[in-house]
Write an enzyme that holds these catalytic residues in place. Structure first.
Site, PDB file in Angstrom:
ATOM      1  NE  ARG A  72      -2.238  -1.323   3.564  1.00 25.72           N
ATOM      2  CZ  ARG A  72      -1.670  -0.561   4.475  1.00 25.72           C
ATOM      3  NH1 ARG A  72      -1.763   0.758   4.385  1.00 25.72           N
ATOM      4  NH2 ARG A  72      -1.029  -1.073   5.486  1.00 25.72           N
ATOM      5  CE1 TYR A 200       1.364  -6.921  -3.191  1.00 30.43           C
ATOM      6  CE2 TYR A 200       0.313  -5.323  -1.742  1.00 30.43           C
ATOM      7  CZ  TYR A 200       0.956  -6.525  -1.929  1.00 30.43           C
ATOM      8  OH  TYR A 200       1.181  -7.354  -0.865  1.00 30.43           O
ATOM      9  CE  LYS A 209      -6.808  -3.655   5.582  1.00 36.88           C
ATOM     10  NZ  LYS A 209      -5.552  -4.234   5.433  1.00 36.88           N
ATOM     11  CG  HIS A 229      -6.799  -3.012  10.245  1.00 34.03           C
ATOM     12  ND1 HIS A 229      -5.508  -2.530  10.311  1.00 34.03           N
ATOM     13  CD2 HIS A 229      -6.750  -4.059   9.384  1.00 34.03           C
ATOM     14  CE1 HIS A 229      -4.725  -3.250   9.533  1.00 34.03           C
ATOM     15  NE2 HIS A 229      -5.453  -4.194   8.962  1.00 34.03           N
ATOM     16  CB  SER A 251      -0.374  -3.542   7.989  1.00 34.07           C
ATOM     17  OG  SER A 251      -1.547  -2.828   7.678  1.00 34.07           O
ATOM     18  CB  CYS A 253       1.186  -6.157  14.045  1.00 31.78           C
ATOM     19  SG  CYS A 253       2.337  -4.837  13.641  1.00 31.78           S
ATOM     20  CG  ASP A 280      -7.107  -7.240   7.151  1.00 32.30           C
ATOM     21  OD1 ASP A 280      -6.109  -7.045   7.867  1.00 32.30           O
ATOM     22  OD2 ASP A 280      -7.399  -6.502   6.190  1.00 32.30           O
ATOM     23  NE  ARG A 374       0.197  -8.671   2.554  1.00 34.03           N
ATOM     24  CZ  ARG A 374      -0.330  -8.255   3.696  1.00 34.03           C
ATOM     25  NH1 ARG A 374      -1.417  -8.816   4.192  1.00 34.03           N
ATOM     26  NH2 ARG A 374       0.239  -7.275   4.367  1.00 34.03           N
TER      27      ARG A 374
HETATM   28  P1  GTP Z   1      -2.008  -7.667   7.544  1.00 34.28           P
HETATM   29  O1  GTP Z   1      -2.527  -8.713   6.624  1.00 34.28           O
HETATM   30  O2  GTP Z   1      -0.966  -6.819   6.906  1.00 34.28           O
HETATM   31  O3  GTP Z   1      -3.085  -6.824   8.139  1.00 34.28           O
HETATM   32  O4  GTP Z   1      -1.162  -8.429   8.699  1.00 34.28           O
HETATM   33  P2  GTP Z   1      -1.569  -9.285   9.986  1.00 34.28           P
HETATM   34  O5  GTP Z   1      -1.846  -8.374  11.127  1.00 34.28           O
HETATM   35  O6  GTP Z   1      -2.606 -10.272   9.626  1.00 34.28           O
HETATM   36  O7  GTP Z   1      -0.194 -10.036  10.335  1.00 34.28           O
HETATM   37  P3  GTP Z   1       0.224 -11.579  10.228  1.00 34.28           P
HETATM   38  O8  GTP Z   1      -0.574 -12.461  11.125  1.00 34.28           O
HETATM   39  O9  GTP Z   1       0.283 -11.943   8.802  1.00 34.28           O
HETATM   40  O10 GTP Z   1       1.705 -11.533  10.817  1.00 34.28           O
HETATM   41  C1  GTP Z   1       2.701 -10.740  10.257  1.00 34.28           C
HETATM   42  C2  GTP Z   1       4.069 -11.141  10.745  1.00 34.28           C
HETATM   43  O11 GTP Z   1       4.105 -11.167  12.175  1.00 34.28           O
HETATM   44  C3  GTP Z   1       4.482 -12.543  10.286  1.00 34.28           C
HETATM   45  O12 GTP Z   1       5.824 -12.480   9.855  1.00 34.28           O
HETATM   46  C4  GTP Z   1       4.357 -13.385  11.526  1.00 34.28           C
HETATM   47  O13 GTP Z   1       5.267 -14.448  11.497  1.00 34.28           O
HETATM   48  C5  GTP Z   1       4.619 -12.397  12.659  1.00 34.28           C
HETATM   49  N1  GTP Z   1       3.887 -12.777  13.893  1.00 34.28           N
HETATM   50  C6  GTP Z   1       2.555 -13.028  13.997  1.00 34.28           C
HETATM   51  N2  GTP Z   1       2.203 -13.374  15.259  1.00 34.28           N
HETATM   52  C7  GTP Z   1       3.352 -13.329  15.987  1.00 34.28           C
HETATM   53  C8  GTP Z   1       3.654 -13.578  17.367  1.00 34.28           C
HETATM   54  O14 GTP Z   1       2.790 -13.909  18.180  1.00 34.28           O
HETATM   55  N3  GTP Z   1       4.956 -13.412  17.744  1.00 34.28           N
HETATM   56  C9  GTP Z   1       5.929 -13.048  16.862  1.00 34.28           C
HETATM   57  N4  GTP Z   1       7.170 -12.904  17.320  1.00 34.28           N
HETATM   58  N5  GTP Z   1       5.690 -12.810  15.544  1.00 34.28           N
HETATM   59  C10 GTP Z   1       4.413 -12.950  15.115  1.00 34.28           C
HETATM   60  C1  SPV Z   2      -2.731  -4.512   5.452  1.00 32.77           C
HETATM   61  O1  SPV Z   2      -1.770  -3.878   4.990  1.00 32.77           O
HETATM   62  O2  SPV Z   2      -3.242  -4.259   6.569  1.00 32.77           O
HETATM   63  C2  SPV Z   2      -3.289  -5.637   4.682  1.00 32.77           C
HETATM   64  C3  SPV Z   2      -2.806  -5.855   3.315  1.00 32.77           C
HETATM   65  O3  SPV Z   2      -4.146  -6.352   5.180  1.00 32.77           O
HETATM   66  S1  SPV Z   2      -3.554  -4.789   2.161  1.00 32.77           S
HETATM   67  O4  SPV Z   2      -4.739  -5.463   1.635  1.00 32.77           O
HETATM   68  O5  SPV Z   2      -2.570  -4.575   1.105  1.00 32.77           O
HETATM   69  O6  SPV Z   2      -3.948  -3.578   2.807  1.00 32.77           O
HETATM   70 MN    MN Z   3      -4.651  -5.661   7.302  1.00 30.65          MN
END
Ligand code: GTP
Ligand code: SPV
Ligand code: MN
Length: 592
Positions: A72, A200, A209, A229, A251, A253, A280, A374
């Site tokens: 983004r 993208y 979003k 979110h 994002s 996290c 999400d 992704r």
């Molecule tokens: P968006 O799709 O961007 O909104 O991201 P999200 O909030 O769904 O994050 P996601 O669960 O994909 O995790 C993103 C990164 O954080 C990955 O590299 C994970 O491995 C890492 N991660 C997730 N949960 C944990 C955790 O509990 N501990 C640690 N150390 N890393 C984590």
């Molecule tokens: C985020 O960035 O929080 C996502 C991926 O979930 S996107 O759809 O690119 O915003």
């Molecule tokens: Mn997200």
């Protein structure tokens, strides 16, 4: 192809857009498998997608975006309300008339030699009281196929829309993917989104979003509901009772990971189960029982690939084994499968990296997959998808959890003192930036409720809306918590194992909701007694001392934090609700 609807507002807008972008042909997406299959074939023929191994990854494809178009672009994302003040101090703003002109000048004629795909879609199950309809016009097959996974797409949408004018217009034009002319613009007062020069994810899948957060947050404020979110997760205890929580993390996290967690062995043995409702976005409304109910408006997961593996998130991995589109991961040419950093210790030697260059994962120092690569996977693939997933009435929420990526300062978990204090806790969220947006990674920034890039109106008014929702919910309001899985020790190692073990923290949170767990009062809120976090099975990984350390509040660090908060709050001027100013004063005095 003839139009699939006689809705006048739809037809006249499409006519107007056709005259602007000048497609060779218009294709109405009907939601049928035959049509999707012929579009997939076309994508493979033109090279836009690569067909993966049909035995190992049936129905899966790989797509690579332009190297300059991998996340983004927050700096080029605009909220175009008539008054600048209504976009507020945390959004980029442009005058709507000027912005339409600029975007129309960029998009004019840009579909020449291309097809215009008309995608009718519903966010939330079709016919749900939460559901809202959108129409996206795009010249990208990638968008058509992704939207068909991420939303409910097809002819049924026209049936429920009927003659109504209540739908969100979305124009996407790839143009030449020129980063200098890339704009993602929301016109909340017109229910309109225009996105140009990107191809993208979050920039172009306009239901996600742009609509389900930026436009919907504005609709929610006006109509008395919330677009957040947040993941939505059900936790079933050994008695068979299911409690639902939502969690807002910025994002990349950990939302997808928490939403699909595998309970630790000890919890599984006792009979705990997890159900994924969303990973999400949550749309939340006051239910007939006075509680807060949530639906996931999406129908698939657009998840971060790197770090997803058999140990960290086997459910997410399972989601990606069929009918999935991978974006910007590495390709293994030997067996036409995909690979990313953190998948396993066997990167391909005969590979192709996310940029399309030959890549040997054993010898190369370059990354095979982009850090923000992704997967787009249908929710129905998820082994732990909730039986409530397609129920339009949603699930009742017991707790709302905020969280970010903080090496220090924020403890593993704490409970807010009240709803308004919880809104304060959400409003002061800060997190280290990630690869999900372009720009520097690892810089701490304030990201209230994980909505900084996604709030479609003045964030001061958004805080006020939260306070108001609390007044409506009264004593039926969910309890509000904050978590931090990312505390680091002096050597930069994570102090908490995270992932499935996060259930240990959710366990305490649910016990607090039921009034069965104790807590220690601190200046920032209620923190668990170390003995109340179940460490059974991870005593070797997390010592009592480490747990104590990550539950400790350092008054000095928090005094500094309050200075940062005061500075941040200044931005909002008199739009800052007095309730939040009062909460900040309360925190300051408790710290002294
Ligand atoms: P968006 O799709 O961007 O909104 O991201 P999200 O909030 O769904 O994050 P996601 O669960 O994909 O995790 C993103 C990164 O954080 C990955 O590299 C994970 O491995 C890492 N991660 C997730 N949960 C944990 C955790 O509990 N501990 C640690 N150390 N890393 C984590
Ligand atoms: C985020 O960035 O929080 C996502 C991926 O979930 S996107 O759809 O690119 O915003
Ligand atoms: Mn997200």
């Amino acid at each position: 192809m003839t139009a699939k609807t006689s809705n006048k507002s739809v037809l006249s807008w499409i006519e107007e857009m056709k005259n602007l972008v000048k497609p060779d042909k218009v294709v109405w997406i009907d939601g049928s498998e035959e049509q999707l299959e012929s579009i997939r074939k076309e994508a493979v023929e033109t090279g836009e997608m690569i067909k993966l191994n049909e035995k190992k990854l049936p129905g899966c494809f790989l797509h690579r975006t332009a190297e300059n178009d991998v996340a983004r672009v927050e700096g080029r994302t605009f909220i175009c309300s008539r008054k600048e003040e209504d976009a507020g101090p945390t959004n980029h703003w442009m005058d709507p008339q000027k912005c339409y002109k600029m975007l129309y000048d960029i998009a004019r004629g840009s579909y020449q030699g291309r097809k215009m795909y008309v995608i009718p879609y519903s966010m939330a199950p079709i016919g749900s009281p939460f559901a809202k309809i959108g129409v996206e016009l795009t010249d990208s097959i990638y968008v058509v196929l992704n939207m068909s996974i991420m939303a409910r797409v097809g002819d049924k949408v026209w049936d429920v829309l009927g003659d109504s004018d209540d739908w969100v217009r979305g124009l996407h034009a790839k143009c030449d993917v020129d980063p200098e002319k890339r704009y993602i613009c929301q016109f909340p007062e017109d229910n309109t989104i225009i996105s140009v020069n990107s191809a993208y994810g979050g920039n172009v899948l306009l239901g996600k979003k742009c609509f389900a957060l930026r436009i919907a947050s504005y609709q929610g404020k006006n109509e008395g509901w919330m677009a957040e979110h947040m993941l939505i997760l059900g936790i079933q205890n050994p008695k068979g009772e299911i409690k639902y929580v939502t969690a807002a993390f910025p994002s990349a996290c950990g939302k997808t990971n928490l939403a699909m967690l595998i309970p630790p062995e000890g919890y599984r043995r006792k009979g705990y189960k997890i159900f994924t409702v969303g990973d999400d976005i949550a749309w939340m409304r006051l239910g007939p029982d006075g509680r807060l109910w949530a639906v996931n408006p999406e129908n698939g997961f657009f998840g971060v690939a790197p770090g997803t593996n058999e140990k960290s998130n086997p459910n997410a991995l399972a989601c990606t084994r069929q009918g999935t589109i991978f974006t910007n991961v590495a390709l293994n040419k030997d067996d036409m499968t995909v690979w990313w950093e953190g998948l396993d210790k066997n990167p391909p030697t005969n590979g192709v990296d996310w940029k399309g260059n030959p890549w040997n994962g054993k010898t190369s120092t370059e990354k095979g997959a982009h850090p923000n690569s992704r997967f787009t996977a249908p929710a129905k693939n998820c082994p732990c998808v909730s039986p409530e997933f397609n129920k339009g009435t949603g699930v009742p929420i017991s707790a709302i959890i905020f969280g970010g990526r903080r090496a220090q300062t924020t403890p593993l978990v704490y409970q807010s003192r009240s709803w308004n204090n919880g809104v304060f806790v959400g409003s002061i969220m800060a997190s280290e930036t990630t690869a999900a947006a372009s720009g520097a990674v690892g810089v701490v920034r304030r990201d209230p409720m994980a909505m900084l890039p996604f709030c479609g109106y003045n964030m001061g008014d958004y805080f006020a809306h939260w306070i108001e929702m609390g007044q409506k919910l009264g004593d039926k309001a969910p309890k509000i918590f904050n978590v931090n899985w990312f505390r680091l020790d002096k050597d930069g190692n994570f102090q908490w194992p995270g992932f499935g073990d996060n259930l240990r923290v959710l366990d305490w949170i649910l016990q607090r909701c039921e009034g069965t767990a104790d807590a220690v009062e601190t200046p920032i809120g209620y923190v668990p007694k170390p003995e109340d976090i179940n460490l059974e099975g991870i005593e070797d990984e997390v010592s009592k001392d480490t747990l104590k350390e990550i539950l400790t509040i350092d008054n000095g660090q928090w005094k500094k934090e309050t200075e940062g908060i005061a500075e941040f709050y200044k931005k909002f001027g008199d739009k800052l609700p007095k309730e939040l100013a009062k909460e900040l004063d309360g925190l300051k005095s408790r710290l002294n």
